[in-house]
Design a protein around this motif. Structure first.
Motif, short mmCIF file in Angstrom:
data_model
loop_
_atom_site.label_atom_id
_atom_site.label_comp_id
_atom_site.label_asym_id
_atom_site.label_seq_id
_atom_site.Cartn_x
_atom_site.Cartn_y
_atom_site.Cartn_z
N ASP A 182 0.83 -1.20 0.00
CA ASP A 182 0.00 0.00 0.00
C ASP A 182 0.87 1.26 0.00
O ASP A 182 0.41 2.32 -0.41
CB ASP A 182 -0.93 0.02 1.23
CG ASP A 182 -2.00 -1.05 1.15
OD1 ASP A 182 -2.36 -1.43 0.02
OD2 ASP A 182 -2.47 -1.50 2.21
N LYS A 183 2.11 1.11 0.46
CA LYS A 183 3.05 2.23 0.52
C LYS A 183 3.97 2.27 -0.71
O LYS A 183 4.30 3.34 -1.22
CB LYS A 183 3.90 2.15 1.78
CG LYS A 183 3.13 2.21 3.08
CD LYS A 183 2.71 3.63 3.42
CE LYS A 183 2.10 3.68 4.81
NZ LYS A 183 1.74 5.05 5.20
N PHE A 184 4.39 1.07 -1.17
CA PHE A 184 5.33 1.00 -2.29
C PHE A 184 5.21 -0.35 -2.98
O PHE A 184 5.20 -1.40 -2.33
CB PHE A 184 6.77 1.19 -1.82
CG PHE A 184 7.79 1.12 -2.93
CD1 PHE A 184 8.26 2.27 -3.52
CD2 PHE A 184 8.26 -0.10 -3.40
CE1 PHE A 184 9.18 2.22 -4.56
CE2 PHE A 184 9.16 -0.17 -4.44
CZ PHE A 184 9.63 1.00 -5.02
N GLU A 211 -5.19 8.10 -10.11
CA GLU A 211 -6.43 8.07 -10.89
C GLU A 211 -6.22 8.65 -12.28
O GLU A 211 -6.71 8.12 -13.28
CB GLU A 211 -7.52 8.85 -10.14
CG GLU A 211 -8.88 8.83 -10.83
CD GLU A 211 -9.94 9.54 -10.03
OE1 GLU A 211 -11.05 9.75 -10.56
OE2 GLU A 211 -9.67 9.92 -8.87
N PHE A 212 -5.45 9.75 -12.35
CA PHE A 212 -5.17 10.38 -13.63
C PHE A 212 -4.32 9.46 -14.51
O PHE A 212 -4.57 9.30 -15.70
CB PHE A 212 -4.44 11.70 -13.38
CG PHE A 212 -3.98 12.39 -14.63
CD1 PHE A 212 -4.87 13.07 -15.43
CD2 PHE A 212 -2.64 12.37 -15.00
CE1 PHE A 212 -4.45 13.71 -16.58
CE2 PHE A 212 -2.21 13.01 -16.14
CZ PHE A 212 -3.12 13.68 -16.94
N TYR A 213 -3.31 8.84 -13.91
CA TYR A 213 -2.42 7.93 -14.64
C TYR A 213 -3.21 6.76 -15.22
O TYR A 213 -3.02 6.38 -16.40
CB TYR A 213 -1.34 7.42 -13.69
CG TYR A 213 -0.26 6.57 -14.32
CD1 TYR A 213 0.91 7.14 -14.79
CD2 TYR A 213 -0.40 5.19 -14.41
CE1 TYR A 213 1.91 6.36 -15.34
CE2 TYR A 213 0.59 4.40 -14.96
CZ TYR A 213 1.75 4.99 -15.42
OH TYR A 213 2.74 4.21 -15.97
N TYR A 214 -4.07 6.17 -14.43
CA TYR A 214 -4.84 5.02 -14.91
C TYR A 214 -5.82 5.42 -16.01
O TYR A 214 -6.11 4.63 -16.91
CB TYR A 214 -5.57 4.35 -13.74
CG TYR A 214 -4.76 3.24 -13.11
CD1 TYR A 214 -5.10 1.91 -13.30
CD2 TYR A 214 -3.64 3.53 -12.34
CE1 TYR A 214 -4.35 0.89 -12.72
CE2 TYR A 214 -2.88 2.52 -11.77
CZ TYR A 214 -3.24 1.20 -11.97
OH TYR A 214 -2.48 0.18 -11.43
N ASP A 215 -6.32 6.64 -15.95
CA ASP A 215 -7.21 7.11 -17.00
C ASP A 215 -6.45 7.32 -18.31
O ASP A 215 -6.93 6.96 -19.39
CB ASP A 215 -7.88 8.42 -16.58
CG ASP A 215 -8.69 9.04 -17.71
OD1 ASP A 215 -9.65 8.40 -18.17
OD2 ASP A 215 -8.36 10.17 -18.12
N MET A 216 -5.24 7.89 -18.22
CA MET A 216 -4.49 8.23 -19.42
C MET A 216 -3.80 7.01 -20.04
O MET A 216 -3.82 6.82 -21.25
CB MET A 216 -3.43 9.29 -19.11
CG MET A 216 -4.02 10.65 -18.77
SD MET A 216 -4.96 11.34 -20.14
CE MET A 216 -3.69 11.49 -21.37
N ASP A 251 7.88 14.45 -8.96
CA ASP A 251 7.17 14.18 -7.71
C ASP A 251 5.98 13.25 -7.91
O ASP A 251 5.17 13.08 -7.00
CB ASP A 251 6.70 15.49 -7.07
CG ASP A 251 7.87 16.39 -6.69
OD1 ASP A 251 8.92 15.85 -6.30
OD2 ASP A 251 7.74 17.61 -6.78
N GLY A 252 5.86 12.67 -9.10
CA GLY A 252 4.82 11.68 -9.33
C GLY A 252 3.57 12.25 -9.97
O GLY A 252 3.37 13.47 -10.04
N LEU A 260 0.25 7.96 -5.73
CA LEU A 260 1.13 8.53 -6.74
C LEU A 260 1.78 7.44 -7.58
O LEU A 260 2.09 6.36 -7.08
CB LEU A 260 2.22 9.38 -6.09
CG LEU A 260 1.76 10.68 -5.42
CD1 LEU A 260 2.95 11.36 -4.73
CD2 LEU A 260 1.14 11.63 -6.43
N ILE A 261 1.99 7.76 -8.86
CA ILE A 261 2.65 6.86 -9.80
C ILE A 261 3.94 7.50 -10.27
O ILE A 261 3.98 8.70 -10.57
CB ILE A 261 1.75 6.57 -11.02
CG1 ILE A 261 0.39 6.02 -10.59
CG2 ILE A 261 2.45 5.60 -11.97
CD1 ILE A 261 0.42 4.66 -9.98
N PHE A 262 5.00 6.69 -10.36
CA PHE A 262 6.29 7.15 -10.86
C PHE A 262 6.71 6.22 -12.01
O PHE A 262 6.65 5.00 -11.86
CB PHE A 262 7.36 7.10 -9.77
CG PHE A 262 7.07 8.00 -8.60
CD1 PHE A 262 7.66 9.24 -8.49
CD2 PHE A 262 6.19 7.59 -7.59
CE1 PHE A 262 7.40 10.07 -7.42
CE2 PHE A 262 5.92 8.41 -6.51
CZ PHE A 262 6.51 9.66 -6.42
#
Length: 376
Positions: free
Chosen positions: A57-59, A104-109, A99-100, A87-89
């Motif tokens: 859940d942390k990394f 939610e935005f990453y999974y949408d794009m 900074d990531g 956050l996604i990196f």
């Protein structure tokens, strides 16, 4: 957010995501997390694991696929990334979004499809077990090998895809900064040159020399007194139009150049870097609203006439309301003193009445670690 969407779309469209630095990047993040959450044992002392070391859940490192939803039909691409809470990196967005990115935005794009998830400790063990940073799934590995074979067949030079996005003149300057070719006046390449961006009210892009101790010497003017006469030097200073002067206008959320100087032949690279940065952190880049030097004028004219990788957007005038192009749309209003000076009747056709933007950041990406974001 809209600009970030356009940036990611450009990366996907240009197929940079398939070029293979995602797995080493994800492994490096795992190594950093492990180092910060694991204490080695010693004489009479057992090793100590932090409670969050293996908390997914942390990394967690994730291997799977992402999809360019603009392709017809959409085609999944093997990819690796890191999830740290919300956050996604990943490698592709790390330069402009260190900074990531919001999960939610990453999974949408990207529309990612995870295949395997690993803790930091599992990632390190798998790297030793399989002799590489990933992928560690037979199905994903087979897809990557097919892709590599196709890439080798189509492109003889690994960096050709990236180079094709960069204007040839900019590439020549870039090769000097990367230490691939010597600077003018020298027969030896230099490997201690970089481009730095710093923020002190305004945002400044400049050439710097990075010394062995890690300090940076600003190369903003002729450096002959320091024995660096053959080095490129120069800077481009920009600021948000609406924050710099309320009379400038919103200028399509653009950034405006407020100062620049460079060694002959090395200004355009800084302008490209500034434009890419301004396009990801605003609407793009426009010229000084009052005064533009002859050399700078040539740069803006080339952007308008000769650069297919640059998109010009029309700005309206704030200076003379009776000559406005879109009186009902204040977002494109911008002070047009320079454009009016050049051509009173056809001011809107000059490069100084345009906002220029780039959908991707190929020059910044090519600079890699030689693009330094100052924290001071």
């Amino acid at each position: 957010m809209k600009l970030l969407r356009e940036y990611i779309r450009a990366l996907l469209t240009e197929n940079i995501l398939a070029q293979g630095m995602c797995f080493p990047f994800a492994y490096q993040k795992a190594d950093e997390w492990f180092e910060a959450h694991f204490t080695k044992g010693g004489r009479g002392r057992a090793p100590k694991r932090h409670p969050d070391l293996n908390n997914k859940d942390k990394f967690k490192v994730v291997h799977g696929t992402i999809t360019n939803k603009w392709d017809k039909p959409p085609k999944p691409v093997v990819h690796g990334w890191v999830e740290m809470g919300d956050l996604i990196f990943d490698a592709q967005t790390s330069i402009l979004r260190p900074d990531g990115i919001d999960r939610e935005f990453y999974y949408d794009m990207y529309q990612p499809k995870p295949y395997k998830e690993f803790t930091a400790e599992e990632a390190i063990l798998n790297c030793y077990k399989y002799g590489g940073e990933g992928p560690w799934d037979d199905e994903l590995y087979a897809i990557v090998k097919q892709r590599d074979a196709w890439m080798n067949e189509r492109f003889r030079r690994p960096r050709r895809i990236l180079r094709e996005q960069i204007d040839p003149r900019i590439q020549k300057q870039l090769d000097v900064v990367l230490g691939l070719t010597p600077p003018p006046g020298s027969d030896q390449p230099v490997d201690d040159l970089a481009v730095e961006v710093s923020h002190f009210g305004t945002t400044i892009f400049r050439y710097v020399q990075v010394t062995g101790a890690g300090t940076r010497v600003k190369l903003e003017g002729p450096q002959r007194h320091r024995g660096l006469g053959h080095y490129p030097w120069g800077y481009v200073e920009i600021t948000r139009a609406d924050r710099y002067d309320e009379h400038y206008g919103p200028c399509l959320n653009g950034w405006v150049v407020v100062g620049s100087d460079a060694r002959d032949g090395f200004g355009p690279l800084l302008y490209d870097v500034a434009m890419e940065w301004a396009s990801q952190n605003g609407g793009g880049l426009t010229s000084d609203r009052f005064e533009v030097s002859g050399d700078a004028e040539d740069v803006w004219k080339k952007y308008l006439r000769n650069r297919s990788d640059v998109e010009p957007q029309q700005l309206d005038t704030l200076s003379y309301p009776d000559r406005q192009l879109t009186p009902d749309d204040p977002k494109d209003d911008c002070y047009q003193e320079k454009a009016m000076q050049v051509d009173w009747d056809r001011w809107h056709e000059t490069p100084f009445a345009k906002l220029f933007r780039k959908s991707g950041a190929p020059v910044i990406s090519a600079l890699g670690k030689k693009f330094i974001q100052s924290k001071s």
